[in-house]
Write a protein that holds these residues in place. Structure first.
Motif, PDB file in Angstrom:
ATOM      1  N   PRO A  90       0.842  -1.201   0.000  1.00 35.58           N
ATOM      2  CA  PRO A  90       0.000   0.000   0.000  1.00 35.58           C
ATOM      3  C   PRO A  90       0.878   1.253   0.000  1.00 35.58           C
ATOM      4  N   GLY A  91       0.495   2.228  -0.805  1.00 33.48           N
ATOM      5  CA  GLY A  91       1.225   3.487  -0.882  1.00 33.48           C
ATOM      6  C   GLY A  91       2.354   3.503  -1.891  1.00 33.48           C
ATOM      7  N   GLN A  92       2.778   2.346  -2.416  1.00 27.49           N
ATOM      8  CA  GLN A  92       3.868   2.326  -3.392  1.00 27.49           C
ATOM      9  C   GLN A  92       3.355   2.716  -4.774  1.00 27.49           C
ATOM     10  N   SER A  93       3.999   3.696  -5.377  1.00 29.02           N
ATOM     11  CA  SER A  93       3.694   4.114  -6.735  1.00 29.02           C
ATOM     12  C   SER A  93       4.105   2.994  -7.690  1.00 29.02           C
ATOM     13  N   HIS A  94       3.219   2.654  -8.641  1.00 26.53           N
ATOM     14  CA  HIS A  94       3.556   1.590  -9.579  1.00 26.53           C
ATOM     15  C   HIS A  94       2.818   1.760 -10.908  1.00 26.53           C
ATOM     16  N   GLN A  95       3.361   1.078 -11.932  1.00 23.68           N
ATOM     17  CA  GLN A  95       2.790   1.135 -13.273  1.00 23.68           C
ATOM     18  C   GLN A  95       3.187  -0.132 -14.016  1.00 23.68           C
ATOM     19  N   ALA A  96       2.202  -0.871 -14.537  1.00 26.89           N
ATOM     20  CA  ALA A  96       2.450  -2.068 -15.339  1.00 26.89           C
ATOM     21  C   ALA A  96       2.563  -1.674 -16.803  1.00 26.89           C
ATOM     22  N   MET A  97       3.513  -2.306 -17.510  1.00 26.52           N
ATOM     23  CA  MET A  97       3.760  -2.001 -18.920  1.00 26.52           C
ATOM     24  C   MET A  97       4.068  -3.282 -19.688  1.00 26.52           C
ATOM     25  N   ASN A  98       3.651  -3.320 -20.945  1.00 28.91           N
ATOM     26  CA  ASN A  98       4.032  -4.414 -21.834  1.00 28.91           C
ATOM     27  C   ASN A  98       4.955  -3.846 -22.901  1.00 28.91           C
ATOM     28  N   ARG A  99       6.241  -4.025 -22.690  1.00 26.78           N
ATOM     29  CA  ARG A  99       7.247  -3.545 -23.642  1.00 26.78           C
ATOM     30  C   ARG A  99       7.650  -4.638 -24.622  1.00 26.78           C
ATOM     31  N   ILE A 104       0.628 -10.249 -22.679  1.00 27.60           N
ATOM     32  CA  ILE A 104       0.967 -10.682 -21.331  1.00 27.60           C
ATOM     33  C   ILE A 104      -0.336 -11.102 -20.661  1.00 27.60           C
ATOM     34  N   ARG A 105      -0.297 -12.215 -19.940  1.00 26.28           N
ATOM     35  CA  ARG A 105      -1.409 -12.638 -19.079  1.00 26.28           C
ATOM     36  C   ARG A 105      -0.866 -12.776 -17.673  1.00 26.28           C
ATOM     37  N   PHE A 106      -1.551 -12.166 -16.720  1.00 28.53           N
ATOM     38  CA  PHE A 106      -1.102 -12.258 -15.337  1.00 28.53           C
ATOM     39  C   PHE A 106      -2.283 -12.181 -14.386  1.00 28.53           C
ATOM     40  N   LEU A 107      -2.054 -12.618 -13.163  1.00 29.95           N
ATOM     41  CA  LEU A 107      -3.042 -12.499 -12.104  1.00 29.95           C
ATOM     42  C   LEU A 107      -2.678 -11.306 -11.248  1.00 29.95           C
ATOM     43  N   MET A 108      -3.658 -10.481 -10.915  1.00 27.33           N
ATOM     44  CA  MET A 108      -3.469  -9.390  -9.964  1.00 27.33           C
ATOM     45  C   MET A 108      -4.344  -9.714  -8.759  1.00 27.33           C
ATOM     46  N   ILE A 109      -3.685  -9.985  -7.651  1.00 25.73           N
ATOM     47  CA  ILE A 109      -4.362 -10.362  -6.415  1.00 25.73           C
ATOM     48  C   ILE A 109      -4.279  -9.167  -5.475  1.00 25.73           C
ATOM     49  N   SER A 110      -5.401  -8.722  -4.955  1.00 25.93           N
ATOM     50  CA  SER A 110      -5.445  -7.534  -4.098  1.00 25.93           C
ATOM     51  C   SER A 110      -6.206  -7.841  -2.820  1.00 25.93           C
ATOM     52  N   GLN A 111      -5.625  -7.381  -1.707  1.00 29.99           N
ATOM     53  CA  GLN A 111      -6.294  -7.510  -0.418  1.00 29.99           C
ATOM     54  C   GLN A 111      -6.108  -6.227   0.366  1.00 29.99           C
ATOM     55  N   PRO A 112      -7.171  -5.513   0.710  1.00 29.58           N
ATOM     56  CA  PRO A 112      -8.533  -5.687   0.199  1.00 29.58           C
ATOM     57  C   PRO A 112      -8.580  -5.321  -1.283  1.00 29.58           C
ATOM     58  N   PRO A 113      -9.704  -5.509  -1.957  1.00 33.68           N
ATOM     59  CA  PRO A 113      -9.800  -5.167  -3.375  1.00 33.68           C
ATOM     60  C   PRO A 113      -9.337  -3.736  -3.653  1.00 33.68           C
ATOM     61  N   SER A 114      -8.702  -3.551  -4.803  1.00 29.51           N
ATOM     62  CA  SER A 114      -8.099  -2.253  -5.138  1.00 29.51           C
ATOM     63  C   SER A 114      -9.057  -1.294  -5.830  1.00 29.51           C
ATOM     64  N   HIS A 115     -10.184  -1.792  -6.364  1.00 33.06           N
ATOM     65  CA  HIS A 115     -11.122  -0.895  -7.034  1.00 33.06           C
ATOM     66  C   HIS A 115     -11.727   0.072  -6.009  1.00 33.06           C
ATOM     67  N   GLY A 116     -11.663   1.355  -6.317  1.00 34.43           N
ATOM     68  CA  GLY A 116     -12.141   2.381  -5.403  1.00 34.43           C
ATOM     69  C   GLY A 116     -11.074   2.834  -4.423  1.00 34.43           C
ATOM     70  N   ASP A 117      -9.876   2.254  -4.522  1.00 30.99           N
ATOM     71  CA  ASP A 117      -8.771   2.554  -3.604  1.00 30.99           C
ATOM     72  C   ASP A 117      -7.569   3.099  -4.393  1.00 30.99           C
ATOM     73  N   ARG A 118      -7.768   3.449  -5.620  1.00 31.47           N
ATOM     74  CA  ARG A 118      -6.684   3.842  -6.518  1.00 31.47           C
ATOM     75  C   ARG A 118      -6.584   5.356  -6.613  1.00 31.47           C
ATOM     76  N   ILE A 119      -5.352   5.861  -6.550  1.00 32.21           N
ATOM     77  CA  ILE A 119      -5.086   7.285  -6.745  1.00 32.21           C
ATOM     78  C   ILE A 119      -4.104   7.408  -7.899  1.00 32.21           C
ATOM     79  N   ASP A 120      -4.586   7.938  -9.044  1.00 30.79           N
ATOM     80  CA  ASP A 120      -3.719   8.148 -10.208  1.00 30.79           C
ATOM     81  C   ASP A 120      -2.731   9.260  -9.949  1.00 30.79           C
ATOM     82  N   GLU A 121      -1.530   9.084 -10.466  1.00 27.31           N
ATOM     83  CA  GLU A 121      -0.472  10.085 -10.329  1.00 27.31           C
ATOM     84  C   GLU A 121      -0.181  10.657 -11.712  1.00 27.31           C
ATOM     85  N   VAL A 122      -0.649  11.832 -11.947  1.00 24.28           N
ATOM     86  CA  VAL A 122      -0.483  12.472 -13.265  1.00 24.28           C
ATOM     87  C   VAL A 122       0.664  13.433 -13.294  1.00 24.28           C
TER      88      VAL A 122
END
Length: 122
Positions: A90-99, A104-122
């Motif tokens: 929690p709190g770590q800035s991150h960004q997924a990319m396909n270079r 790419i297929r991956f699993l994203m496991i979140s506890q608690p769920p991340s929807h509604g808990d996201r803050i975009d950094e523009v």
């Protein structure tokens, strides 16, 4: 009857899971969508990325099934290959990319769920 209360046990896959689109061409399938846990299978075509962001409460773990995921965490790039994963606190800035040149297929496991808990950094 099972011992799991009112929720029936069932096998789930990308054909039966709730699907959504994100970014410009990426797919997500809610394999587990509960109050305390989220498991999403995601597909990212070549050249796609998400917006750099962080989560206030959610702890995440990205586990690669196919392809090579580049994920930037706190301004450090990590290459995650099939059979490998990376934890995002929690709190770590991150960004997924396909270079890469393939999906790419991956699993994203979140506890608690991340929807509604996201803050975009523009």
């Amino acid at each position: 009857m099972n011992d799991f209360g009112n929720d029936p046990t069932r096998v789930i896959n990308t054909e039966s899971a709730e699907h959504y689109l994100w970014g410009k061409q990426c797919d997500g399938w809610h394999l587990v969508k509960q109050d305390g846990l989220s498991v999403i299978e995601e597909r990212m075509p070549p050249g796609t990325s998400e917006v750099r962001h962080h989560h206030v409460r959610a702890r995440q773990f990205a586990f690669v099934l196919e392809g090579e995921l580049t994920i930037e965490v706190e301004h450090h790039d990590f290459m995650v290959r099939p059979g490998e994963g990376i934890e995002i606190h929690p709190g770590q800035s991150h960004q997924a990319m396909n270079r890469s040149g393939r999906d790419i297929r991956f699993l994203m496991i979140s506890q608690p769920p991340s929807h509604g808990d996201r803050i975009d950094e523009v």
